[in-house]
Design an enzyme around this catalytic site. Structure first.
Site, PDB file in Angstrom:
ATOM      1  N   GLU A   1       0.791  -1.229   0.000  1.00 11.43           N
ATOM      2  CA  GLU A   1       0.000   0.000   0.000  1.00 11.43           C
ATOM      3  C   GLU A   1       0.826   1.284   0.000  1.00 11.43           C
ATOM      4  O   GLU A   1       0.793   2.037   0.990  1.00 11.43           O
ATOM      5  CB  GLU A   1      -0.945   0.006   1.213  1.00 11.43           C
ATOM      6  CG  GLU A   1      -1.878  -1.185   1.273  1.00 11.43           C
ATOM      7  CD  GLU A   1      -2.930  -1.070   2.389  1.00 11.43           C
ATOM      8  OE1 GLU A   1      -2.870  -0.104   3.162  1.00 11.43           O
ATOM      9  OE2 GLU A   1      -3.801  -1.943   2.454  1.00 11.43           O
TER      10      GLU A   1
ATOM     11  N   GLU B   1      -5.345  -8.620   1.420  1.00  8.83           N
ATOM     12  CA  GLU B   1      -5.912  -8.259   2.728  1.00  8.83           C
ATOM     13  C   GLU B   1      -7.403  -8.016   2.578  1.00  8.83           C
ATOM     14  O   GLU B   1      -7.826  -7.340   1.633  1.00  8.83           O
ATOM     15  CB  GLU B   1      -5.305  -6.950   3.288  1.00  8.83           C
ATOM     16  CG  GLU B   1      -3.915  -7.093   3.821  1.00  8.83           C
ATOM     17  CD  GLU B   1      -3.349  -5.785   4.356  1.00  8.83           C
ATOM     18  OE1 GLU B   1      -4.130  -4.906   4.792  1.00  8.83           O
ATOM     19  OE2 GLU B   1      -2.118  -5.630   4.320  1.00  8.83           O
TER      20      GLU B   1
HETATM   21  C1  FCB Z   1      -4.272  -1.879   5.792  1.00  3.47           C
HETATM   22  C2  FCB Z   1      -2.880  -2.188   6.254  1.00  3.47           C
HETATM   23  C3  FCB Z   1      -2.806  -3.184   7.369  1.00  3.47           C
HETATM   24  C4  FCB Z   1      -3.932  -3.016   8.366  1.00  3.47           C
HETATM   25  C5  FCB Z   1      -5.252  -2.895   7.671  1.00  3.47           C
HETATM   26  C6  FCB Z   1      -6.420  -2.755   8.604  1.00  3.47           C
HETATM   27  O1  FCB Z   1      -4.310  -0.631   5.186  1.00  3.47           O
HETATM   28  O2  FCB Z   1      -2.112  -2.682   5.181  1.00  3.47           O
HETATM   29  O3  FCB Z   1      -1.535  -3.093   7.953  1.00  3.47           O
HETATM   30  O4  FCB Z   1      -3.663  -1.982   9.211  1.00  3.47           O
HETATM   31  O5  FCB Z   1      -5.238  -1.812   6.790  1.00  3.47           O
END
Ligand code: FCB
Length: 445
Positions: free
Chosen positions: A170, A353
């Site tokens: 990210e 994620e």
């Molecule tokens: C993302 C991050 C991760 C975590 C989630 C909730 O943006 O990559 O580290 O904090 O959000």
């Protein structure tokens, strides 16, 4: 509901679909004295930056408890574990290599391999060593070259133990949240700097890619980006345009250079002084072929027009919201996947994620988290829908294995499928974790 159900013919149930759990170094490792300080240590030490005033000194104490954590991961029946490497645990301020730090990760990787769990390694999940910040951090072009050296050291040492490398996690957050919104380390609010940092991060990615390929020809190499599909607040033309602009600024700014070797045309919005300095050849370095693109998805964002031609995000107020105040919007995952595959020629995708901070209810030794369980159910179905519509999604990672240090929110927001009692460091699989475990174990049989 205590189970996660997928259609019997779902691609997610096929043998070659990869399920995993994800973590990041700063959020779980602790043992801060055994590594160089990073920008998040500095940020945490500044009053008011972290909601509960906490820090990453101990976190989940994973460095000391990794064997038990690994058993926990194995017990879930996952195919893969995604984690990040702490740069400051590998390279010291004087440039020397911390062999003990490398050995930690090598051991972890060996044990994952012994359990037939694929390692998805992220090289940079926001924890820039403070000694590099002191030399200008990501505003300094040299940091991209330091990153390439770090990638060289790590990939040589890890050799063939890794299934997949992601250079960055990210870059939007490192650049925009760190340098424009100022809510993440290093806490700066400056548009030009945000754009410049984004460029240097992407350059770092591009410089590292050939090194990773050379050292680990058998692994998949790529990058992880976060996407929040942008919706207009109303049907007014100005709001529709605002949402489009937000999409260019927040999403495409990071993806288009990677896939097409150019930044979105924001020349009407960004002055020349705000445009990043891009040297000849940079965009060719950045636009390396990717073996995969990691997609992180949590929620959508709604935008309205501002009178100065920019956009502002409209905070969701109507339920269902997570503990973060984020709207639960599973169809946004299907939609962003479809939008991206219509817009670009994409490499294979992994949902690297997805998850939610929700309330955990302890009852008779069991952690009930029905909202998180429903979130997973809905988003797995949303992934399934995207695949049915033709999107090439190869895997899905739950964020997160453990409750952990949630950046500016500290420890108050819990994203784990495993509950962590911080004083005792005891881990308890939540009901959502049990449901995922049942799904994953059934697939593995
Ligand atoms: C993302 C991050 C991760 C975590 C989630 C909730 O943006 O990559 O580290 O904090 O959000």
């Amino acid at each position: 509901m205590s189970k996660i159900l997928l259609p019997a013919d779902s691609a997610l149930l096929q043998d070659d679909f990869i399920f995993g759990v994800a973590t990041a170094a700063f959020q779980i490792e602790g043992a801060a004295a055994e590594r160089e300080p990073c920008i998040w240590d500095t940020f945490c030490a500044q009053p008011g930056r972290i909601k509960d005033g906490s820090n990453g000194q101990i976190a989940c104490d994973h460095i000391n408890r990794w064997r038990a954590d690994l058993e926990l991961i194995a017990s879930l029946g996952v195919d893969a574990y995604r984690f990040s490497v702490s740069w400051g645990r590998i390279i010291r301020a004087d440039g020397s290599i911390n062999q003990q730090g490398l050995a930690f990760y090598c051991q972890l990787l060996d044990e994952l391999k012994a359990r037939n769990i694929k390692a998805f390694v992220t090289l940079y999940h926001w924890d820039l060593p403070q000694y590099l910040q002191d030399r200008g951090g990501w505003l300094n072009r040299d940091t991209a070259y330091y990153f390439a050296r770090y990638a060289e050291v790590v990939s040589q040492a890890f050799a063939d133990r890794v299934y997949s490398y992601a250079t960055l996690n990210e870059p939007f957050c490192s650049a925009y949240l760190g340098y424009e919104a100022g809510i993440h380390a290093p806490g700066i609010q400056n548009r030009q700097q945000g754009r410049q940092v984004a460029h240097h991060l992407l350059l770092a990615h591009g410089l590292a890619m050939p090194i990773l390929r050379h050292n680990c020809p058998g692994a998949l190499h790529g990058i992880v980006l976060n996407f929040s599909p942008c919706y207009p607040a109303t049907t007014a033309v100005a709001d529709i345009e605002a949402a489009k602009l937000a999409d260019q600024y927040h999403n495409q700014w990071y993806l288009q250079p990677l896939l097409e070797g150019c930044y979105p045309d924001l020349s009407a919005q960004l002055s020349e002084a705000e445009w990043p300095q891009v040297l000849p050849g940079d965009l060719e370095i950045i636009a390396q072929p990717l073996d995969f693109l990691g997609v992180n998805y949590y929620t959508r964002t709604v935008f309205s027009a501002r009178s100065d031609g920019w956009f502002s995000d409209v905070k969701p107020t109507k339920p269902p919201l997570t503990d973060m105040g984020w709207e639960i919007y599973p169809q946004g995952l299907t939609e962003i996947l479809l939008q991206l595959s219509q817009r670009y020629t994409l490499p294979p995708l992994y949902i690297t994620e997805n998850g939610a901070a929700t309330v955990d209810i302890w009852q008779d030794g069991v952690v009930h988290d029905p909202e998180r369980l429903a979130y997973y159910q809905q988003h797995l179905l949303a992934t399934d829908s995207a695949i049915r519509a033709g999107v090439n999604v190869r895997g899905y990672f739950a964020w997160s294995l453990l409750d952990n240090f949630e950046w500016a929110e500290g420890y108050a927001k819990r994203f784990g499928i495993v509950y962590v009692d911080y004083p005792s460091q005891q881990r308890t699989l939540k009901a959502s974790g049990q449901a995922l475990q049942a799904l994953w174990q059934a697939r593995r049989k």
